[in-house]
Design a protein around this motif. Structure first.
Motif, short mmCIF file in Angstrom:
data_model
loop_
_atom_site.label_atom_id
_atom_site.label_comp_id
_atom_site.label_asym_id
_atom_site.label_seq_id
_atom_site.Cartn_x
_atom_site.Cartn_y
_atom_site.Cartn_z
N LEU A 75 83.31 71.82 44.85
CA LEU A 75 82.55 72.30 44.77
C LEU A 75 82.57 73.95 45.17
CD1 LEU A 75 79.37 70.10 43.53
CD2 LEU A 75 81.73 70.56 41.99
N VAL A 76 82.09 73.53 46.60
CA VAL A 76 82.25 75.05 47.99
C VAL A 76 83.16 76.05 47.43
CG1 VAL A 76 82.36 75.58 50.21
CG2 VAL A 76 80.45 73.60 49.60
N GLN A 77 84.52 75.54 46.96
CA GLN A 77 85.69 76.67 46.72
C GLN A 77 85.90 76.48 45.18
OE1 GLN A 77 88.96 74.34 48.50
NE2 GLN A 77 89.26 73.83 46.78
N MET A 78 85.09 76.74 44.44
CA MET A 78 84.70 76.99 42.88
C MET A 78 85.29 78.97 42.80
SD MET A 78 82.41 74.53 40.99
CE MET A 78 81.18 75.15 41.53
N TRP A 85 87.83 77.06 38.22
CA TRP A 85 86.64 75.75 37.53
C TRP A 85 86.88 74.63 37.49
CZ3 TRP A 85 82.68 78.56 39.73
CH2 TRP A 85 81.90 79.59 39.36
N TYR A 86 88.23 74.43 37.35
CA TYR A 86 88.56 72.91 36.91
C TYR A 86 88.99 72.69 35.72
CZ TYR A 86 87.97 72.79 41.91
OH TYR A 86 87.66 73.33 43.45
N SER A 87 88.15 73.79 34.80
CA SER A 87 88.17 73.30 33.48
C SER A 87 89.48 73.66 32.58
CB SER A 87 86.34 73.52 32.50
OG SER A 87 86.49 73.29 31.74
N PHE A 88 89.14 74.09 31.72
CA PHE A 88 90.07 74.89 30.96
C PHE A 88 90.59 76.66 31.50
CE2 PHE A 88 88.25 71.83 27.92
CZ PHE A 88 88.85 71.13 27.25
N ASP A 89 91.76 76.83 32.10
CA ASP A 89 91.76 77.36 33.18
C ASP A 89 92.06 78.53 32.05
OD1 ASP A 89 91.38 75.98 35.65
OD2 ASP A 89 93.33 75.24 35.14
N ARG A 90 92.63 78.62 31.14
CA ARG A 90 93.31 79.10 30.05
C ARG A 90 91.59 79.92 29.44
NH1 ARG A 90 98.29 79.97 29.01
NH2 ARG A 90 99.56 76.87 29.29
N LEU A 91 90.69 79.71 29.17
CA LEU A 91 89.63 80.24 28.84
C LEU A 91 89.34 80.84 30.05
CD1 LEU A 91 88.40 77.68 26.91
CD2 LEU A 91 89.59 79.43 25.78
N THR A 135 73.44 69.34 47.03
CA THR A 135 73.07 70.92 46.32
C THR A 135 73.17 71.99 46.19
OG1 THR A 135 70.78 69.27 45.45
CG2 THR A 135 70.97 72.06 44.37
N LEU A 136 74.17 72.20 45.42
CA LEU A 136 74.06 73.57 44.73
C LEU A 136 74.63 74.45 42.67
CD1 LEU A 136 75.94 76.21 45.86
CD2 LEU A 136 78.28 74.95 44.68
N VAL A 137 73.34 75.18 43.54
CA VAL A 137 72.43 75.80 42.26
C VAL A 137 73.06 77.19 42.36
CG1 VAL A 137 70.66 76.43 40.85
CG2 VAL A 137 70.84 74.41 42.87
N LEU A 138 74.35 77.69 40.86
CA LEU A 138 74.67 78.66 40.57
C LEU A 138 73.24 79.75 39.76
CD1 LEU A 138 77.85 78.25 40.58
CD2 LEU A 138 76.44 78.91 42.85
N ARG A 139 73.28 80.40 39.73
CA ARG A 139 72.45 81.52 38.98
C ARG A 139 72.89 82.83 38.47
NH1 ARG A 139 66.11 83.66 39.82
NH2 ARG A 139 65.61 84.37 38.10
N LEU A 217 88.12 66.99 38.03
CA LEU A 217 86.81 66.96 39.59
C LEU A 217 87.65 64.98 39.50
CD1 LEU A 217 83.36 68.80 39.56
CD2 LEU A 217 85.52 70.06 40.70
N ARG A 218 87.13 64.55 38.73
CA ARG A 218 87.38 62.60 39.17
C ARG A 218 89.26 62.61 39.22
NH1 ARG A 218 86.28 61.60 34.11
NH2 ARG A 218 83.90 62.09 34.69
#
Length: 240
Positions: A75-78, A85-91, A135-139, A217-218
């Motif tokens: 998470l720290v290196q997002m 972001w470990y999601s849909f990289d094209r987006l 806890t990591l909260v991004l704003r 992430l899993r």
């Protein structure tokens, strides 16, 4: 007009109204609390207080097959300029693959640090709450429609804006895994315009992106323990 015609014309409208009601009462609440227990969805989480008078919220959760101390570094290196972001990289990462390893130079983190949200660097999240391995909260606070960030200490320069938090909360399970609860909370103006966009666009998109991030992430934390690489190479960001 005959009674039969009135009935025929009323049926489609009634069907649409019933479908909308079912979505609002049954489907939407489940989408906004995907994977979370009732206690997790109803509970208060760090960072919630940053958005008083919020008009949107979601709480989604998953269990990752590694303890918090092994989950936290991912998470720290997002960020678009770091591990993705470990999601849909094209987006959300300009087509560059999110990192599949931990990189030592991306592991420093402090409150106030920026997480680049757009490949061109024009928007970012700010680390608002940092509690290591917990806890990591991004704003993100931006004016609309420009997407220009604003300093929350002074407020937006216009009446159109979005101010939201994206919180990652790690809790150790009895079996030594990580329960990852992700809470979003936001407010936006003008509400007559932003609410329809929330309902038909941003909420479904967030669900899909968040589930994708959970899945990736899993895979990463469940793999053999990764060493902290001391170099950042383009191998971490190869095109899909």
């Amino acid at each position: 007009m005959s009674g039969k015609r009135v009935v025929r014309r009323s049926l489609p409208r009634a069907g649409v109204a019933a479908a909308a009601a079912a979505y609002g009462v049954v489907v939407r609440p489940r989408l906004l609390t995907w994977g979370a227990t009732r206690a997790e969805a109803a509970g208060d989480w760090p960072g919630d207080d940053l958005i008083p008078g919020y008009d949107g919220q979601s709480t989604m959760a998953t269990t990752l097959p590694a303890p918090p101390e092994q989950t936290w570094p991912w998470l720290v290196q997002m960020g678009c300029d770091r591990g993705g972001w470990y999601s849909f990289d094209r987006l959300d990462n300009a087509g560059r693959a999110s990192a599949d390893r931990l990189v030592a130079q991306w592991q420093d983190l402090a409150e106030g640090q920026r997480f680049v949200a757009k490949p061109d660097g024009g928007a970012w999240f700010t680390a608002a709450v940092v509690e290591s391995e917990r806890t990591l909260v991004l704003r993100m606070s931006v004016e609309l429609p420009s997407g220009r960030p604003f300093d929350t200490r002074f407020g937006p320069l216009s009446a159109a804006y979005m101010d939201a938090v994206w919180g990652f909360h790690l809790r150790r399970t009895a079996g030594g895994s990580t329960r990852l609860v992700v809470r979003t909370r936001g407010r936006s103006r003008p509400r007559p315009l932003t609410r329809p966009l929330d309902l038909v666009l941003w909420e479904p998109v967030h669900l899909l992106m968040q589930l994708r991030q959970f899945k990736n992430l899993r895979v990463r934390v469940g793999a053999a323990p990764a060493h902290h690489s001391h170099r950042s190479t383009r191998r971490d960001f190869t095109p899909e």
